[in-house]
Design a protein around this motif. Structure first.
Motif, PDB file in Angstrom:
ATOM      1  N   GLY A 256       0.802  -1.204   0.000  1.00  0.00           N
ATOM      2  CA  GLY A 256       0.000   0.000   0.000  1.00  0.00           C
ATOM      3  C   GLY A 256       0.840   1.261   0.000  1.00  0.00           C
ATOM      4  O   GLY A 256       2.079   1.216  -0.078  1.00  0.00           O
ATOM      5  N   PRO A 257       0.190   2.412   0.112  1.00  0.00           N
ATOM      6  CA  PRO A 257       0.914   3.692   0.051  1.00  0.00           C
ATOM      7  C   PRO A 257       1.917   3.880   1.176  1.00  0.00           C
ATOM      8  O   PRO A 257       2.952   4.520   0.972  1.00  0.00           O
ATOM      9  CB  PRO A 257      -0.201   4.734   0.107  1.00  0.00           C
ATOM     10  CG  PRO A 257      -1.389   4.011   0.671  1.00  0.00           C
ATOM     11  CD  PRO A 257      -1.264   2.603   0.222  1.00  0.00           C
ATOM     12  N   ALA A 258       1.664   3.327   2.353  1.00  0.00           N
ATOM     13  CA  ALA A 258       2.629   3.463   3.452  1.00  0.00           C
ATOM     14  C   ALA A 258       3.922   2.728   3.114  1.00  0.00           C
ATOM     15  O   ALA A 258       5.021   3.277   3.258  1.00  0.00           O
ATOM     16  CB  ALA A 258       2.030   2.924   4.743  1.00  0.00           C
ATOM     17  N   ALA A 288       5.378   2.752  10.046  1.00  0.00           N
ATOM     18  CA  ALA A 288       3.997   3.128   9.763  1.00  0.00           C
ATOM     19  C   ALA A 288       3.079   2.320  10.669  1.00  0.00           C
ATOM     20  O   ALA A 288       3.074   1.082  10.611  1.00  0.00           O
ATOM     21  CB  ALA A 288       3.662   2.878   8.296  1.00  0.00           C
ATOM     22  N   VAL A 289       2.337   3.004  11.537  1.00  0.00           N
ATOM     23  CA  VAL A 289       1.447   2.331  12.483  1.00  0.00           C
ATOM     24  C   VAL A 289       0.019   2.401  11.971  1.00  0.00           C
ATOM     25  O   VAL A 289      -0.324   3.233  11.122  1.00  0.00           O
ATOM     26  CB  VAL A 289       1.559   2.960  13.888  1.00  0.00           C
ATOM     27  CG1 VAL A 289       2.995   2.883  14.399  1.00  0.00           C
ATOM     28  CG2 VAL A 289       1.063   4.400  13.895  1.00  0.00           C
ATOM     29  N   ALA A 290      -0.829   1.528  12.510  1.00  0.00           N
ATOM     30  CA  ALA A 290      -2.219   1.458  12.070  1.00  0.00           C
ATOM     31  C   ALA A 290      -3.188   2.029  13.098  1.00  0.00           C
ATOM     32  O   ALA A 290      -4.376   2.150  12.807  1.00  0.00           O
ATOM     33  CB  ALA A 290      -2.590   0.002  11.753  1.00  0.00           C
ATOM     34  N   ASP A 291      -2.693   2.382  14.265  1.00  0.00           N
ATOM     35  CA  ASP A 291      -3.561   2.851  15.345  1.00  0.00           C
ATOM     36  C   ASP A 291      -4.084   4.255  15.033  1.00  0.00           C
ATOM     37  O   ASP A 291      -3.310   5.205  14.885  1.00  0.00           O
ATOM     38  CB  ASP A 291      -2.779   2.863  16.663  1.00  0.00           C
ATOM     39  CG  ASP A 291      -3.683   3.000  17.865  1.00  0.00           C
ATOM     40  OD1 ASP A 291      -4.426   3.987  17.950  1.00  0.00           O
ATOM     41  OD2 ASP A 291      -3.634   2.115  18.752  1.00  0.00           O
ATOM     42  N   GLU A 292      -5.398   4.406  14.984  1.00  0.00           N
ATOM     43  CA  GLU A 292      -6.011   5.684  14.602  1.00  0.00           C
ATOM     44  C   GLU A 292      -5.834   6.770  15.653  1.00  0.00           C
ATOM     45  O   GLU A 292      -6.081   7.947  15.379  1.00  0.00           O
ATOM     46  CB  GLU A 292      -7.504   5.483  14.317  1.00  0.00           C
ATOM     47  CG  GLU A 292      -7.799   4.600  13.124  1.00  0.00           C
ATOM     48  CD  GLU A 292      -7.414   5.250  11.788  1.00  0.00           C
ATOM     49  OE1 GLU A 292      -7.188   6.477  11.772  1.00  0.00           O
ATOM     50  OE2 GLU A 292      -7.333   4.524  10.782  1.00  0.00           O
ATOM     51  N   ARG A 293      -5.403   6.408  16.855  1.00  0.00           N
ATOM     52  CA  ARG A 293      -5.134   7.436  17.868  1.00  0.00           C
ATOM     53  C   ARG A 293      -3.906   8.263  17.509  1.00  0.00           C
ATOM     54  O   ARG A 293      -3.745   9.386  18.012  1.00  0.00           O
ATOM     55  CB  ARG A 293      -4.948   6.792  19.240  1.00  0.00           C
ATOM     56  CG  ARG A 293      -6.216   6.187  19.818  1.00  0.00           C
ATOM     57  CD  ARG A 293      -5.910   5.409  21.090  1.00  0.00           C
ATOM     58  NE  ARG A 293      -5.041   4.252  20.826  1.00  0.00           N
ATOM     59  CZ  ARG A 293      -4.579   3.443  21.782  1.00  0.00           C
ATOM     60  NH1 ARG A 293      -4.876   3.680  23.051  1.00  0.00           N
ATOM     61  NH2 ARG A 293      -3.821   2.397  21.453  1.00  0.00           N
ATOM     62  N   ILE A 294      -3.037   7.718  16.682  1.00  0.00           N
ATOM     63  CA  ILE A 294      -1.834   8.437  16.264  1.00  0.00           C
ATOM     64  C   ILE A 294      -2.213   9.247  15.021  1.00  0.00           C
ATOM     65  O   ILE A 294      -2.201   8.752  13.896  1.00  0.00           O
ATOM     66  CB  ILE A 294      -0.677   7.476  15.979  1.00  0.00           C
ATOM     67  CG1 ILE A 294      -0.475   6.512  17.168  1.00  0.00           C
ATOM     68  CG2 ILE A 294       0.604   8.263  15.700  1.00  0.00           C
ATOM     69  CD1 ILE A 294      -0.229   7.198  18.494  1.00  0.00           C
ATOM     70  N   ARG A 295      -2.557  10.518  15.234  1.00  0.00           N
ATOM     71  CA  ARG A 295      -3.075  11.375  14.163  1.00  0.00           C
ATOM     72  C   ARG A 295      -1.979  12.285  13.602  1.00  0.00           C
ATOM     73  O   ARG A 295      -2.276  13.301  12.989  1.00  0.00           O
ATOM     74  CB  ARG A 295      -4.230  12.228  14.684  1.00  0.00           C
ATOM     75  CG  ARG A 295      -5.369  11.412  15.290  1.00  0.00           C
ATOM     76  CD  ARG A 295      -6.607  12.252  15.529  1.00  0.00           C
ATOM     77  NE  ARG A 295      -6.325  13.425  16.340  1.00  0.00           N
ATOM     78  CZ  ARG A 295      -6.369  13.460  17.666  1.00  0.00           C
ATOM     79  NH1 ARG A 295      -6.657  12.356  18.346  1.00  0.00           N
ATOM     80  NH2 ARG A 295      -6.120  14.574  18.326  1.00  0.00           N
ATOM     81  N   TYR A 306       4.863   7.198  11.583  1.00  0.00           N
ATOM     82  CA  TYR A 306       3.828   7.825  10.762  1.00  0.00           C
ATOM     83  C   TYR A 306       2.464   7.246  11.125  1.00  0.00           C
ATOM     84  O   TYR A 306       2.273   6.021  11.100  1.00  0.00           O
ATOM     85  CB  TYR A 306       4.101   7.577   9.279  1.00  0.00           C
ATOM     86  CG  TYR A 306       5.457   8.052   8.813  1.00  0.00           C
ATOM     87  CD1 TYR A 306       5.642   9.346   8.346  1.00  0.00           C
ATOM     88  CD2 TYR A 306       6.563   7.193   8.844  1.00  0.00           C
ATOM     89  CE1 TYR A 306       6.891   9.784   7.907  1.00  0.00           C
ATOM     90  CE2 TYR A 306       7.815   7.619   8.403  1.00  0.00           C
ATOM     91  CZ  TYR A 306       7.974   8.914   7.949  1.00  0.00           C
ATOM     92  OH  TYR A 306       9.210   9.350   7.527  1.00  0.00           O
ATOM     93  N   GLY A 307       1.508   8.115  11.445  1.00  0.00           N
ATOM     94  CA  GLY A 307       0.157   7.669  11.694  1.00  0.00           C
ATOM     95  C   GLY A 307      -0.540   7.255  10.417  1.00  0.00           C
ATOM     96  O   GLY A 307      -0.140   7.649   9.306  1.00  0.00           O
ATOM     97  N   PRO A 308      -1.619   6.475  10.520  1.00  0.00           N
ATOM     98  CA  PRO A 308      -2.259   5.925   9.311  1.00  0.00           C
ATOM     99  C   PRO A 308      -2.937   6.970   8.444  1.00  0.00           C
ATOM    100  O   PRO A 308      -3.161   6.739   7.251  1.00  0.00           O
ATOM    101  CB  PRO A 308      -3.270   4.923   9.880  1.00  0.00           C
ATOM    102  CG  PRO A 308      -3.558   5.416  11.269  1.00  0.00           C
ATOM    103  CD  PRO A 308      -2.273   6.010  11.755  1.00  0.00           C
ATOM    104  N   GLY A 309      -3.259   8.143   8.992  1.00  0.00           N
ATOM    105  CA  GLY A 309      -3.966   9.150   8.221  1.00  0.00           C
ATOM    106  C   GLY A 309      -3.182   9.714   7.058  1.00  0.00           C
ATOM    107  O   GLY A 309      -3.767  10.327   6.152  1.00  0.00           O
ATOM    108  N   PHE A 310      -1.872   9.527   7.047  1.00  0.00           N
ATOM    109  CA  PHE A 310      -1.045  10.047   5.960  1.00  0.00           C
ATOM    110  C   PHE A 310      -1.063   9.152   4.722  1.00  0.00           C
ATOM    111  O   PHE A 310      -0.513   9.521   3.680  1.00  0.00           O
ATOM    112  CB  PHE A 310       0.396  10.233   6.438  1.00  0.00           C
ATOM    113  CG  PHE A 310       0.540  11.298   7.477  1.00  0.00           C
ATOM    114  CD1 PHE A 310       0.600  12.633   7.115  1.00  0.00           C
ATOM    115  CD2 PHE A 310       0.579  10.973   8.826  1.00  0.00           C
ATOM    116  CE1 PHE A 310       0.708  13.625   8.067  1.00  0.00           C
ATOM    117  CE2 PHE A 310       0.689  11.957   9.789  1.00  0.00           C
ATOM    118  CZ  PHE A 310       0.754  13.287   9.408  1.00  0.00           C
TER     119      PHE A 310
END
Length: 465
Positions: A256-258, A288-295, A306-310
């Motif tokens: 994927g992109p990450a 690259a982490v998958a936890d959505e708390r890391i914004r 890197y949080g998943p939102g990127f």
């Protein structure tokens, strides 16, 4: 000193030299170290009276119970005569403390661990502190980026945050002005990765547990330490003769992109090295982490997280990689003396995004500058923006505008020579805005104060240079 006993001056002097008298009223050589470094952005963080040279951390974490046990050996030099000193440590229970091998008295005061050694520690003395501790770590409420510190996850944990996080998983002088080197041993159940900063030093397994070892030999600010445990696809290799370790959470797509963005880590680092000077550390990487708390993404030294939102879309987001890798120079190698100067980190890292995007064919630096200049709120200062605004546009975007204004004022040759010289001269140290302005003026050979005043703190749109 026992009440009612009279001491001769000679006897008192001998007692003082021996370090045997710890009565603070009678012994002026030894005082408690300050419980706060006085940084208003992080009240209560950091401690005075000593300088840490090295942390050796041995940590064991069981995701099934969320329990962490640790042994920290901290090498310290007293900068003042100490009868007592303190570490920042949030929420965990301390079992014992030793100073130079001797038992020391300890107690907790909120998020402070207060240590009283058996004898006073003279200014200039180098000593070691061993702390055995454990418990269920909890993050610290922050507000700006969300809670910072140790987060339990479904398959492990993520220790991360700015401006505070380290004190949630080890005893520390938790302020970027006191940088230190690190050795870390992290023991987790077999099958899980345990990722941290620096050069990988191997793994070993025993009785269902695996110990991962990491070493960061360049001084590192405490908020730049990280610990990421869980199911990750770990890629190891070398780049420019140094280890390159990247990891992508199993919950993110394998191609994927990450993964594709992190695969360009070496390429981006090389591009930045051409502008800023040699890469300052002994390892490369990213997580690259998958936890959505890391914004957010954070420039944890040698191995940004890197949080998943990127990585929502299909295109690999190398802009964020450029930002966090630029921090390896601006923020990690040359760190802050105080948080009010955070633009020295974020303004230059944002400008590095502009440089990379131009190189990568996205848009030119001139376009980025013009677009941002047109929408900037000039009433908000870049320097000392206040704790609530330390991650706002005035720090990142107006800071980048100031960097480009400097470039236009002095010309490309002087500008890039200035950046390379600044980073070389301040490598492994700390700095303030005043330090940078003074250096820039020295290289330019003229006063730049009016330019910096206008672009960093002026209340109106500055004239274009």
């Amino acid at each position: 000193m026992t009440r009612g006993r009279r001491w001769s001056a000679a006897v008192l002097a001998v007692a003082l030299l021996a370090g045997g008298c710890t009565d603070e009223d009678a012994n002026a050589r030894f005082r408690p170290g300050a419980a706060d470094l006085g940084d208003p952005y992080v009240p209560g963080a950091g401690n005075g009276g000593y300088d840490v040279a090295h942390y050796a951390l041995r940590v064991r974490y069981d995701p099934a119970s969320d329990r962490l046990t640790g042994q920290a050996t901290v090498t310290v030099t007293a900068t003042a005569g100490l009868s007592r000193f303190q570490f920042d440590l949030a929420g965990l229970t301390v079992d014992r403390v030793r100073v130079d091998g001797a038992p020391a008295t300890h107690r907790r005061d909120g998020n402070e661990l207060m240590v009283t050694p058996a004898h006073g520690l003279p200014a200039g003395k180098r000593f070691t502190v061993e702390v055995a501790y454990g418990g269920v770590p909890q993050p610290l409420p922050s507000g700006e980026l969300g809670d910072g510190g140790f987060h339990a996850t479904g398959d492990g944990a993520i220790a991360l945050g700015q401006p505070e996080s380290a004190s949630t998983w080890y005893p520390v002088n938790d302020h970027p002005s006191d940088k230190a080197t690190y050795d870390l041993e992290v023991t987790v159940p077999d099958g899980l990765a345990a990722l941290s900063n620096g050069v990988p030093k191997g793994q070993s397994s025993k009785d269902g547990w695996t110990t991962w070892r990491w070493s960061e030999g360049s001084p590192m600010a405490s908020y730049l330490t990280t610990l990421v445990i869980g199911n990750y696809r770990v890629s190891t290799g070398t780049h420019a003769g140094k280890p390159l370790v990247t990891a992508v959470a199993a919950g993110l797509p394998a191609d994927g992109p990450a993964a594709r963005a992190l695969a360009r880590t070496g390429e981006v680092a090389d591009f930045l090295a051409e502008r800023f000077g040699p890469y300052p550390f002994d390892a490369y990487g990213g997580i690259a982490v998958a936890d959505e708390r890391i914004r957010y993404a954070l420039e944890t030294q040698t191995r940004p997280v890197y949080g998943p939102g990127f990585f929502r879309g299909d295109r690999p987001n190398t802009e964020v990689v450029a930002h966090e890798l630029a921090h390896q120079w601006f923020g990690d190698s040359v760190s802050l003396s105080r948080w009010s100067d955070i633009w020295l980190n974020e303004g230059f890292a944002t400008y590095a995004e502009w440089l990379w995007n131009e190189h990568d064919g996205v848009r030119t630096v001139a376009q980025a500058f013009a677009d941002r200049y047109a929408v900037t709120d000039w009433t908000k200062p870049t320097v000392d923006p206040g704790r609530a605004a330390m991650f706002g546009d005035a720090v990142y975007q107006r800071g980048a505008l100031a960097v480009h204004a400097l470039r236009r004022a002095v010309g490309d040759e002087t500008f890039f020579r200035m950046l390379r010289g600044w980073l070389a001269e301040r490598r492994n140290g700390t700095a303030t805005t005043a330090d940078f302005i003074g250096y820039a003026e020295r290289i330019a050979g003229r006063s730049l104060r009016p330019l910096f005043d206008a672009w960093l703190v002026g209340a109106g749109a500055p004239a274009l240079p």
